[in-house]
Each structure stands twice: as C-alpha cells, then as structure tokens.
Design an enzyme around this catalytic site. Structure first.
Site, PDB file in Angstrom:
ATOM      1  N   VAL A  45       0.847  -1.189   0.000  1.00 58.68           N
ATOM      2  CA  VAL A  45       0.000   0.000   0.000  1.00 58.68           C
ATOM      3  C   VAL A  45       0.887   1.245   0.000  1.00 58.68           C
ATOM      4  O   VAL A  45       1.860   1.319   0.749  1.00 58.68           O
ATOM      5  CB  VAL A  45      -0.902   0.014   1.263  1.00 58.68           C
ATOM      6  CG1 VAL A  45      -1.771   1.257   1.299  1.00 58.68           C
ATOM      7  CG2 VAL A  45      -1.738  -1.252   1.348  1.00 58.68           C
ATOM      8  N   CYS A  46       0.530   2.209  -0.852  1.00 56.34           N
ATOM      9  CA  CYS A  46       1.199   3.513  -0.843  1.00 56.34           C
ATOM     10  C   CYS A  46       0.115   4.585  -0.819  1.00 56.34           C
ATOM     11  O   CYS A  46      -1.012   4.323  -0.400  1.00 56.34           O
ATOM     12  CB  CYS A  46       2.147   3.658  -2.031  1.00 56.34           C
ATOM     13  SG  CYS A  46       1.320   3.720  -3.634  1.00 56.34           S
ATOM     14  N   TYR A  47       0.427   5.775  -1.250  1.00 55.18           N
ATOM     15  CA  TYR A  47      -0.555   6.866  -1.229  1.00 55.18           C
ATOM     16  C   TYR A  47      -1.672   6.667  -2.260  1.00 55.18           C
ATOM     17  O   TYR A  47      -2.853   6.734  -1.927  1.00 55.18           O
ATOM     18  CB  TYR A  47       0.128   8.216  -1.500  1.00 55.18           C
ATOM     19  CG  TYR A  47       1.117   8.601  -0.440  1.00 55.18           C
ATOM     20  CD1 TYR A  47       0.693   9.205   0.738  1.00 55.18           C
ATOM     21  CD2 TYR A  47       2.470   8.353  -0.613  1.00 55.18           C
ATOM     22  CE1 TYR A  47       1.604   9.552   1.726  1.00 55.18           C
ATOM     23  CE2 TYR A  47       3.389   8.708   0.372  1.00 55.18           C
ATOM     24  CZ  TYR A  47       2.948   9.297   1.540  1.00 55.18           C
ATOM     25  OH  TYR A  47       3.846   9.628   2.504  1.00 55.18           O
TER      26      TYR A  47
ATOM     27  N   GLY B 198      -1.296   4.256  -5.161  1.00 57.80           N
ATOM     28  CA  GLY B 198      -1.163   3.047  -5.973  1.00 57.80           C
ATOM     29  C   GLY B 198      -0.101   3.124  -7.044  1.00 57.80           C
ATOM     30  O   GLY B 198      -0.067   2.286  -7.940  1.00 57.80           O
TER      31      GLY B 198
ATOM     32  N   PHE C 111      -3.814   4.049  -0.313  1.00 57.73           N
ATOM     33  CA  PHE C 111      -4.499   4.367   0.941  1.00 57.73           C
ATOM     34  C   PHE C 111      -5.555   5.450   0.731  1.00 57.73           C
ATOM     35  O   PHE C 111      -6.599   5.437   1.388  1.00 57.73           O
ATOM     36  CB  PHE C 111      -3.504   4.801   2.018  1.00 57.73           C
ATOM     37  CG  PHE C 111      -4.179   5.132   3.312  1.00 57.73           C
ATOM     38  CD1 PHE C 111      -4.643   4.122   4.136  1.00 57.73           C
ATOM     39  CD2 PHE C 111      -4.389   6.444   3.681  1.00 57.73           C
ATOM     40  CE1 PHE C 111      -5.301   4.418   5.322  1.00 57.73           C
ATOM     41  CE2 PHE C 111      -5.041   6.755   4.867  1.00 57.73           C
ATOM     42  CZ  PHE C 111      -5.499   5.732   5.690  1.00 57.73           C
TER      43      PHE C 111
END
Length: 115
Positions: free
Chosen positions: A67-69, A71, A96
């Site tokens: 998971v990042c900010y 995708g 996220f």
C-alpha cells in the site's frame, strides 16, 4: 529473462479478503507520519530499514499486499518484493487514499506496528 510479476488489487477485493480473514501480509510504504495518522488495520509500516526484518520474518507463500498513497510507488515496491521470492504480490490500486475514501470506518490510527 522476465521480471518478477505482481498483480493489481482493487480496494473492494482487499476489503472482501480482510472480511473473510484470508491470511495476508499488508505492508504500507508511506512515510511514518502518514502511517501513524491512518493506515489499514493489521498493516505494518515498511521502510528501507524494515525490509531485512520483513524478508526474514514473512512467509513467502502468504499473499503480500503493498500500500502507498495512490497506488503508484507500490507497484515498484511490489515488483521488487516479487523478485525476493514472494509467491503472490499485489499493489493496491488507488492506494491508501482510495481505501480511506471508501472505507473511512476501516482506518486504524496510531504508531506503526510490526517492524
């Protein structure tokens, strides 16, 4: 030689997996302050310092979701982790930000857990 593969995962599918208690390893590669402000329940914060512990501890047969900010950067991390021998690696599409917009009641807060 082909590069290691990861798969894309949408937030609705991840929500279903979490509801069904499917075994998963969730790693969040955002900065520590963002992680502390809000993250997926049961995810662990992962930065460069935490990679050796993840590689030592994680079961490579358990699906791994990055998971990042939004995708984007999770795709590069997912590809790298697939190259480390994880059998099923996923990058969360929308990251996220999409998760928290769709499932605000399913956002945990607090200090990073897991290594």
């Amino acid at each position: 030689m082909t590069s290691p593969q990861f798969q894309h995962l949408d937030v609705a599918t991840l929500a279903d997996w979490l509801e069904s208690a499917q075994p998963l390893t969730l790693v969040d590669i955002r900065d520590p302050a963002s992680f502390t402000a809000g993250h997926l329940p049961e995810s662990r914060h992962l930065d460069n310092d935490g990679v050796p512990a993840l590689l030592a501890e994680a079961d490579r047969r358990t699906p791994l979701v990055v998971v990042c900010y939004h995708g984007n950067s999770s795709q590069q991390a997912a590809a790298w982790l697939a190259g480390q021998g994880f059998e099923a690696v996923y990058s969360l599409d929308g990251g996220f930000s999409d998760w928290s917009a769709r499932y605000p009641e399913r956002v945990a807060e607090g200090a990073p857990g897991g290594g």
